[in-house]
Design a protein around this motif. Sequence first.
Motif, PDB file in Angstrom:
ATOM      1  N   ILE A  95      29.075  -1.434 -18.536  1.00  0.00           N
ATOM      2  CA  ILE A  95      30.591  -1.449 -19.865  1.00  0.00           C
ATOM      3  C   ILE A  95      30.619  -2.747 -21.191  1.00  0.00           C
ATOM      4  CG2 ILE A  95      33.038  -3.097 -18.675  1.00  0.00           C
ATOM      5  CD1 ILE A  95      32.107  -1.269 -16.808  1.00  0.00           C
ATOM      6  N   ASN A  96      29.567  -3.433 -20.698  1.00  0.00           N
ATOM      7  CA  ASN A  96      29.410  -4.328 -21.977  1.00  0.00           C
ATOM      8  C   ASN A  96      29.366  -3.068 -23.634  1.00  0.00           C
ATOM      9  OD1 ASN A  96      29.441  -6.340 -23.212  1.00  0.00           O
ATOM     10  ND2 ASN A  96      27.222  -6.834 -23.072  1.00  0.00           N
ATOM     11  N   GLU A  97      28.458  -2.026 -22.556  1.00  0.00           N
ATOM     12  CA  GLU A  97      28.408  -1.093 -24.287  1.00  0.00           C
ATOM     13  C   GLU A  97      29.035   0.327 -24.363  1.00  0.00           C
ATOM     14  OE1 GLU A  97      26.031   1.086 -26.773  1.00  0.00           O
ATOM     15  OE2 GLU A  97      25.759  -0.777 -25.946  1.00  0.00           O
ATOM     16  N   LEU A  98      29.941   0.187 -23.523  1.00  0.00           N
ATOM     17  CA  LEU A  98      31.398   0.967 -24.104  1.00  0.00           C
ATOM     18  C   LEU A  98      32.768  -0.456 -24.070  1.00  0.00           C
ATOM     19  CD1 LEU A  98      33.860   2.460 -22.832  1.00  0.00           C
ATOM     20  CD2 LEU A  98      34.284   1.616 -21.259  1.00  0.00           C
ATOM     21  N   PHE A  99      32.494  -1.449 -24.131  1.00  0.00           N
ATOM     22  CA  PHE A  99      33.038  -2.210 -24.992  1.00  0.00           C
ATOM     23  C   PHE A  99      33.089  -2.135 -26.806  1.00  0.00           C
ATOM     24  CE2 PHE A  99      35.168  -4.930 -21.215  1.00  0.00           C
ATOM     25  CZ  PHE A  99      35.847  -3.535 -20.774  1.00  0.00           C
ATOM     26  N   PHE A 100      31.361  -2.658 -26.240  1.00  0.00           N
ATOM     27  CA  PHE A 100      31.285  -2.790 -27.637  1.00  0.00           C
ATOM     28  C   PHE A 100      31.219  -1.444 -28.740  1.00  0.00           C
ATOM     29  CE2 PHE A 100      27.245  -1.732 -31.294  1.00  0.00           C
ATOM     30  CZ  PHE A 100      27.598  -2.942 -32.030  1.00  0.00           C
ATOM     31  N   GLN A 101      30.994  -0.029 -28.601  1.00  0.00           N
ATOM     32  CA  GLN A 101      31.034   0.998 -28.756  1.00  0.00           C
ATOM     33  C   GLN A 101      32.992   1.445 -28.845  1.00  0.00           C
ATOM     34  OE1 GLN A 101      28.580   2.518 -30.530  1.00  0.00           O
ATOM     35  NE2 GLN A 101      26.660   2.129 -28.651  1.00  0.00           N
ATOM     36  N   ALA A 102      33.629   0.888 -28.067  1.00  0.00           N
ATOM     37  CA  ALA A 102      34.603   1.422 -28.804  1.00  0.00           C
ATOM     38  C   ALA A 102      35.492   0.390 -29.853  1.00  0.00           C
ATOM     39  CB  ALA A 102      35.603   0.399 -27.385  1.00  0.00           C
TER      40      ALA A 102
END
Length: 288
Positions: free
Chosen positions: A113-120
């Motif tokens: 989830i953390n990675e998703l938010f960053f890539q967003a």
Amino acid sequence: MKLEQTKITSYLNTNVSVLNRVESFFQSPFHSHPELELVYVKESFGKRIIGNSVMPFEPGDMVFLGSDIPHVWLNDEIYYQEIADLKANSIVVYFSKDIFGPTFYALKETQKINELFFQAGKGISIIGKTNILIAKKLEKLVLKKDFEVIVGLFEILSILSESQDQIYINDEVYSLMNKEAKADRLSEVFQFVNKNYARNIALVEIAAVANMTPTSFCRMFKLKTKKNFVDYLNEIRISNACKLLLETDKSMSEIAYSCGYKTASNFNKLFKKCKGITPSEFKKNAVV
């Protein structure tokens, strides 16, 4: 095009919003906000500007945007001619990253989830089977209330974090104030380390403090400080150990433990690496 900076949570008076917007045309100006945003276009077409990208959109277009990315959806000219059967219909989800808190992002189980938010931060176009699945989830989410909205949002984010049906809209994470943001991140990291150096600090935890993935955090920290985080943490610990060696009569084991080292031998090894002498030699030289 003039950019307007807004804050959705203040305007809507909630940290999570799910809206089904039906308008003659998309009316929001070119703007940015700290909240993350998931947009699903049900009807209408035109072009969308997200960060440095200008792309056409049509029904079914779905994007996930990170904090502070400038964006706007501009309908085709025909939508401004007041033709009755033309509508700009979309489902939009806004939520603040802060609703989860730093402990959430430090969990091993939430790193995707953390990675998703960053890539967003690059803007993510959601395609394929994931697009179809999320569209159905959003149609149901609009009808939910209270805590069911949070549960539904978690389910959607979980699906997105596992999906490969994604295209990054920009090549890099977009930041309106990239230098200032990095400085603020480092400031928070330094403050956190000064308060917590005496205990174990996992990489995922300190990366969460900076709101970054571990890999991105390591890259940013090395770029800005010219050293890796482990070396910096050791310097802070050794600096505090020197103070205790000079000002107290604590044993080497006590000082080692007080400064975050599990064993006296490891403390001695790292102290000598940093200062060129052992802790005992340091204390002896100070007395002389």
